[in-house]
Each structure stands twice: as structure tokens, then as C-alpha cells.
Design a protein around this motif. Sequence first.
Motif, short mmCIF file in Angstrom:
data_model
loop_
_atom_site.label_atom_id
_atom_site.label_comp_id
_atom_site.label_asym_id
_atom_site.label_seq_id
_atom_site.Cartn_x
_atom_site.Cartn_y
_atom_site.Cartn_z
N GLY A 154 0.75 -1.15 -0.04
CA GLY A 154 -0.14 0.05 0.00
C GLY A 154 0.90 1.04 0.14
O GLY A 154 0.58 2.15 -0.69
N PHE A 155 1.99 1.10 0.67
CA PHE A 155 2.82 2.24 0.59
C PHE A 155 3.45 2.62 -0.54
O PHE A 155 3.41 3.72 -1.12
N ILE A 156 4.17 1.58 -1.28
CA ILE A 156 4.56 1.83 -2.65
C ILE A 156 3.65 2.17 -3.66
O ILE A 156 3.96 3.11 -4.32
N LEU A 157 2.55 1.66 -3.78
CA LEU A 157 1.48 1.98 -4.71
C LEU A 157 0.92 3.50 -4.26
O LEU A 157 0.51 4.10 -5.14
N GLY A 158 1.00 3.74 -3.11
CA GLY A 158 0.44 5.30 -2.57
C GLY A 158 1.59 6.18 -3.33
O GLY A 158 1.20 7.36 -3.56
N VAL A 159 2.87 5.75 -3.12
CA VAL A 159 3.96 6.62 -3.56
C VAL A 159 3.84 6.92 -5.07
O VAL A 159 3.92 7.74 -5.62
N ALA A 160 3.46 5.68 -5.55
CA ALA A 160 3.40 5.65 -7.26
C ALA A 160 2.54 6.63 -7.63
O ALA A 160 2.46 7.32 -8.60
N ALA A 161 1.16 6.50 -6.85
CA ALA A 161 -0.12 7.32 -7.26
C ALA A 161 0.31 8.84 -7.00
O ALA A 161 -0.09 9.64 -7.96
N VAL A 162 0.97 9.11 -6.09
CA VAL A 162 1.39 10.56 -5.95
C VAL A 162 2.30 11.12 -6.87
O VAL A 162 1.98 12.21 -7.51
N VAL A 163 3.20 10.17 -7.35
CA VAL A 163 4.24 10.50 -8.44
C VAL A 163 3.42 10.73 -9.74
O VAL A 163 3.60 11.98 -10.29
N CYS A 164 2.66 9.80 -9.91
CA CYS A 164 1.80 9.84 -11.28
C CYS A 164 0.85 11.17 -11.12
O CYS A 164 0.79 11.79 -12.45
N GLY A 165 0.16 11.36 -10.05
CA GLY A 165 -0.50 12.52 -10.23
C GLY A 165 -0.01 13.83 -10.11
O GLY A 165 -0.36 14.92 -10.77
N ALA A 166 1.26 14.00 -9.66
CA ALA A 166 1.88 15.08 -9.44
C ALA A 166 2.62 15.46 -11.26
O ALA A 166 2.47 16.36 -11.79
N ILE A 167 3.00 14.22 -11.82
CA ILE A 167 3.43 14.58 -13.14
C ILE A 167 2.14 14.92 -14.00
O ILE A 167 2.38 15.85 -14.74
N ALA A 168 1.13 14.18 -13.79
CA ALA A 168 -0.09 14.45 -14.77
C ALA A 168 -0.60 16.16 -14.40
O ALA A 168 -0.79 16.78 -15.48
N ALA A 169 -0.59 16.64 -13.27
CA ALA A 169 -0.86 17.93 -12.88
C ALA A 169 0.28 18.92 -13.55
O ALA A 169 -0.38 19.95 -13.80
N SER A 170 1.23 18.42 -13.66
CA SER A 170 2.33 19.37 -14.21
C SER A 170 2.25 19.63 -15.92
O SER A 170 2.90 20.60 -16.30
N ARG A 171 1.52 18.58 -16.38
CA ARG A 171 1.60 18.52 -17.99
C ARG A 171 0.67 19.71 -18.37
O ARG A 171 -0.57 19.89 -17.58
N SER A 172 1.19 20.38 -19.56
CA SER A 172 0.15 21.57 -19.90
C SER A 172 -1.14 21.04 -20.38
O SER A 172 -2.18 21.57 -20.23
N ALA A 173 -1.39 19.93 -21.06
CA ALA A 173 -2.56 19.43 -21.59
C ALA A 173 -3.58 19.09 -20.36
O ALA A 173 -4.94 19.41 -20.53
N VAL A 174 -2.90 18.71 -19.20
CA VAL A 174 -3.76 18.50 -18.00
C VAL A 174 -4.08 19.73 -17.31
O VAL A 174 -5.34 19.95 -16.95
N ALA A 175 -3.23 20.61 -17.34
CA ALA A 175 -3.54 21.95 -16.71
C ALA A 175 -4.62 22.72 -17.36
O ALA A 175 -5.15 23.57 -16.69
N ASP A 176 -4.48 22.66 -18.47
CA ASP A 176 -5.71 23.41 -19.18
C ASP A 176 -7.15 22.98 -19.37
O ASP A 176 -7.91 23.60 -19.46
#
Length: 94
Positions: A39-61
Motif C-alpha cells: 500500500g505504501f509503494i502504490l501510494g507513492v506511485a499514485a502521488v508521483v503519477c498525479g504530480a506528473i499529470a498535474a504538471s503537464r500542460s494538456a492536463v493543466a488546461d
Amino acid sequence: MCASVDSNEIPKQHRSRLPVVSIALGAVAVASFWVVGLGFILGVAAVVCGAIAASRSAVADDKAASLRALLGVVAGTAGITVSAIALFPMLAHL
């Protein structure tokens, strides 16, 4: 024989799948908190994927995609927190 292209046809945008992946990883992290470390490893992966997705311009728009990315980060954080809470009593018995 050439295929004709309709001028009214709107091209599909390339949508990022990272926000959805982040939500899925966060949900699985919360559900698997009782498995030591998973659960800890999957949680870290979820946070990383969400942070990368939020930083992309296609998602930010796209407001809906940015909210999905934020939800993935929150679900990942919840998975990390629940896994850490479940891990402390297990460590006491080792």
C-alpha cells in the motif's frame, strides 16, 4: 479511391491517462494497506503519477483532468497514511 474527410469532423485531443492511473493506484493502495509495504509503494506511485499529470500542460488546461490528477494525489496520500498507520503495530511485534 481516396477517403473523403468531412470538414465538420473535430479531431480528438490526446488525453493523458496519468490522472486515471493515479486514481487507480491510490484506490488500490488504500485497499491493500494491510499487505506490508504494498500500500505504501502504490501510494507513492499514485502521488508521483498525479504530480506528473498535474504538471503537464494538456492536463493543466483541462479542469476535469487537473481535478482527477489532484484526486489521484489525495488517494495516494491516503494510501500512504493508512499503510503507515497499519505498519506501526506490525513493527512492534517484530
